[in-house]
Scaffold this active site. Sequence first.
Site, PDB file in Angstrom:
ATOM      1  N   ASN A 116       0.739  -1.242   0.108  1.00 15.26           N
ATOM      2  CA  ASN A 116       0.055  -0.148  -0.072  1.00 15.26           C
ATOM      3  C   ASN A 116       0.855   1.250  -0.080  1.00 15.26           C
ATOM      4  O   ASN A 116       1.940   1.254   0.553  1.00 15.26           O
ATOM      5  CB  ASN A 116      -0.972  -0.096   1.253  1.00 15.26           C
ATOM      6  N   PHE A 120      -1.806   8.063   4.634  1.00 12.59           N
ATOM      7  CA  PHE A 120      -2.834   8.513   5.476  1.00 12.59           C
ATOM      8  C   PHE A 120      -4.049   9.352   5.104  1.00 12.59           C
ATOM      9  O   PHE A 120      -4.201  10.373   5.526  1.00 12.59           O
ATOM     10  CB  PHE A 120      -1.859   9.656   6.397  1.00 12.59           C
ATOM     11  N   SER A 183       5.866   4.963   8.569  1.00 15.79           N
ATOM     12  CA  SER A 183       5.154   4.893   7.201  1.00 15.79           C
ATOM     13  C   SER A 183       5.996   5.470   6.025  1.00 15.79           C
ATOM     14  O   SER A 183       6.615   6.380   6.189  1.00 15.79           O
ATOM     15  CB  SER A 183       3.668   5.514   7.203  1.00 15.79           C
ATOM     16  N   ASN A 185       5.019   5.985   2.995  1.00 10.52           N
ATOM     17  CA  ASN A 185       4.214   6.739   2.063  1.00 10.52           C
ATOM     18  C   ASN A 185       4.180   8.116   2.411  1.00 10.52           C
ATOM     19  O   ASN A 185       3.498   8.873   1.740  1.00 10.52           O
ATOM     20  CB  ASN A 185       3.000   5.884   1.906  1.00 10.52           C
ATOM     21  N   THR A 186       4.708   8.862   3.404  1.00  7.33           N
ATOM     22  CA  THR A 186       4.681  10.360   3.731  1.00  7.33           C
ATOM     23  C   THR A 186       6.198  10.502   3.695  1.00  7.33           C
ATOM     24  O   THR A 186       6.985  10.077   4.548  1.00  7.33           O
ATOM     25  CB  THR A 186       4.073  10.386   5.150  1.00  7.33           C
ATOM     26  N   LYS A 219       6.264   3.438  16.823  1.00  5.91           N
ATOM     27  CA  LYS A 219       6.225   2.663  15.506  1.00  5.91           C
ATOM     28  C   LYS A 219       7.396   2.910  14.708  1.00  5.91           C
ATOM     29  O   LYS A 219       7.575   3.734  14.332  1.00  5.91           O
ATOM     30  CB  LYS A 219       4.880   2.659  15.150  1.00  5.91           C
ATOM     31  N   ASN A 248       6.455  -1.459  10.972  1.00  4.82           N
ATOM     32  CA  ASN A 248       5.578  -1.091  10.056  1.00  4.82           C
ATOM     33  C   ASN A 248       5.731  -1.563   8.779  1.00  4.82           C
ATOM     34  O   ASN A 248       6.436  -2.801   8.552  1.00  4.82           O
ATOM     35  CB  ASN A 248       5.884   0.604   9.690  1.00  4.82           C
TER      36      ASN A 248
HETATM   37  C1  FMN Z   1      -3.313  -1.209   3.879  1.00  3.99           C
HETATM   38  C2  FMN Z   1      -2.471  -0.763   4.968  1.00  3.99           C
HETATM   39  C3  FMN Z   1      -2.679   0.403   5.596  1.00  3.99           C
HETATM   40  C4  FMN Z   1      -1.697   0.698   6.580  1.00  3.99           C
HETATM   41  N1  FMN Z   1      -1.851   2.040   7.287  1.00  3.99           N
HETATM   42  C5  FMN Z   1      -1.183   1.984   8.176  1.00  3.99           C
HETATM   43  C6  FMN Z   1      -1.247   3.333   8.943  1.00  3.99           C
HETATM   44  O1  FMN Z   1      -2.014   4.131   8.772  1.00  3.99           O
HETATM   45  N2  FMN Z   1      -0.522   3.614  10.125  1.00  3.99           N
HETATM   46  C7  FMN Z   1       0.493   2.835  10.362  1.00  3.99           C
HETATM   47  O2  FMN Z   1       1.128   2.899  11.469  1.00  3.99           O
HETATM   48  N3  FMN Z   1       0.548   1.396  10.036  1.00  3.99           N
HETATM   49  C8  FMN Z   1      -0.219   1.147   8.852  1.00  3.99           C
HETATM   50  N4  FMN Z   1      -0.239  -0.062   8.267  1.00  3.99           N
HETATM   51  C9  FMN Z   1       1.024  -1.045   8.664  1.00  3.99           C
HETATM   52  C10 FMN Z   1       0.277  -1.964   9.698  1.00  3.99           C
HETATM   53  O3  FMN Z   1      -0.131  -1.437  10.930  1.00  3.99           O
HETATM   54  C11 FMN Z   1       1.430  -2.967   9.977  1.00  3.99           C
HETATM   55  O4  FMN Z   1       2.503  -2.454  10.525  1.00  3.99           O
HETATM   56  C12 FMN Z   1       1.799  -3.812   8.801  1.00  3.99           C
HETATM   57  O5  FMN Z   1       0.753  -3.957   7.959  1.00  3.99           O
HETATM   58  C13 FMN Z   1       2.423  -5.275   9.226  1.00  3.99           C
HETATM   59  O6  FMN Z   1       1.586  -5.997   9.757  1.00  3.99           O
HETATM   60  P1  FMN Z   1       0.759  -7.265   8.707  1.00  3.99           P
HETATM   61  O7  FMN Z   1       1.972  -7.982   8.135  1.00  3.99           O
HETATM   62  O8  FMN Z   1      -0.106  -8.044   9.981  1.00  3.99           O
HETATM   63  O9  FMN Z   1      -0.204  -6.506   7.997  1.00  3.99           O
HETATM   64  C14 FMN Z   1      -0.898  -0.334   7.246  1.00  3.99           C
HETATM   65  C15 FMN Z   1      -1.001  -1.681   6.616  1.00  3.99           C
HETATM   66  C16 FMN Z   1      -1.782  -1.842   5.467  1.00  3.99           C
HETATM   67  C17 FMN Z   1      -1.797  -3.224   4.726  1.00  3.99           C
END
Ligand code: FMN
Length: 356
Positions: A116, A120, A183, A185-186, A219, A248
Amino acid sequence: MPAVSVVDAIYRKFLQRYLFSMDAEQAHRLTIRMLSMIPPFTPPAEWPELGIKLWGMDFHNPIGLAAGMDKDAVAIRGWEMLGFGFAELGTITPRPQAGNEMPRVWRIPERRALINRLGFPSEGMEVVAPRIARMRKAGIAIRLALNFGPNSNTPPEGVAADYSALMKRCGSLADFIVINVSSPNTAGLRNWQSPEKMRELFAAMVEKSGESERPVLLKIAPDLERNEMFRICETALELGVDGIVACNTSIAREALGVSSAHPGGLSGAPLTIRARELIRDIHTHTRGKIPIIGVGGVATAEDAWLHIRAGASMVELYTALIYEGPGVVERIKEGLADLLRRNGFRSIGEAVGIDR
Ligand SMILES: Cc1cc2nc3c(=O)[nH]c(=O)nc-3n(C[C@H](O)[C@H](O)[C@H](O)COP(=O)(O)O)c2cc1C
């Protein structure tokens, strides 16, 4: 039959195929809308041995929803129904923003992964805070973490003020707070993982946290060099940071065995081992003094168990919900209770970091 089993059966039999036929983000929006319509009901029964106390708070179980799934805090009842011990809501930004242009979420089903680059999208704190306050007033059983991030059009010199504003407006609504500096993406966000920037950020926030006094966690990204990560750990100890959320999404591809060219952060199964290494390194380097929330590629009880043994006090998941279905939380809890018993432990706390 508990509500979650019914929802899981429907998801796995019909809904998943339908949702996978849509664009990933459209499917996400529809899922969240369905979950937001869930009425109050009795959450599934808990396994007492899965309870854990952290920062003086009791958690029914150590499985949490990772940030990003419920950015605007619209489906809290849904997370309760699925059996989570806590939900990390957000990332919340101070002002509303749309995020990056679409498409911005891609599935990689053969690797049980997602990429992704959402950036935000958020309704902003003035909409989200009253929504959470209303839910608190109505009564909720689940613990809530709030994840904060700056607006994308905030200049670098204003970023600390963005976090402070979020702390002031939303801090008291959280059981604990997660400062997202990781993240991908910012633009420029990950620079805030340096010790100097961390000091600046925490100084600004402590000033504004006022009476809320909630635990504040950081984080971090999985793409840090080992030395950078050690410096973050030392600074976290120096600043009295209450916990680290590791980790993340990743900007790595080949190193994680993924060849997709889509831009953004990678999550899901390819991240499991990297997240676990990071958890183990943080636990070792801080000598277990800072609680860790382990996140990255948790899809089974074994995954959660190994993150815990590496040093995580609690774990979170996001991507597994999409591939394994909403019953994954209960399956992990049941499996964890069994693993505890078979390994001769009476509680999760006893197993934290034993593989360090
Ligand atoms: C579509 C998507 C959006 C995410 N948005 C955020 C976010 O807004 N803030 C954040 O701290 N992490 C965000 N994450 C990261 C997740 O919180 C997590 O750290 C990461 O996906 C790893 O966990 P997983 O393998 O269980 O998905 C996002 C992940 C995904 C897949």
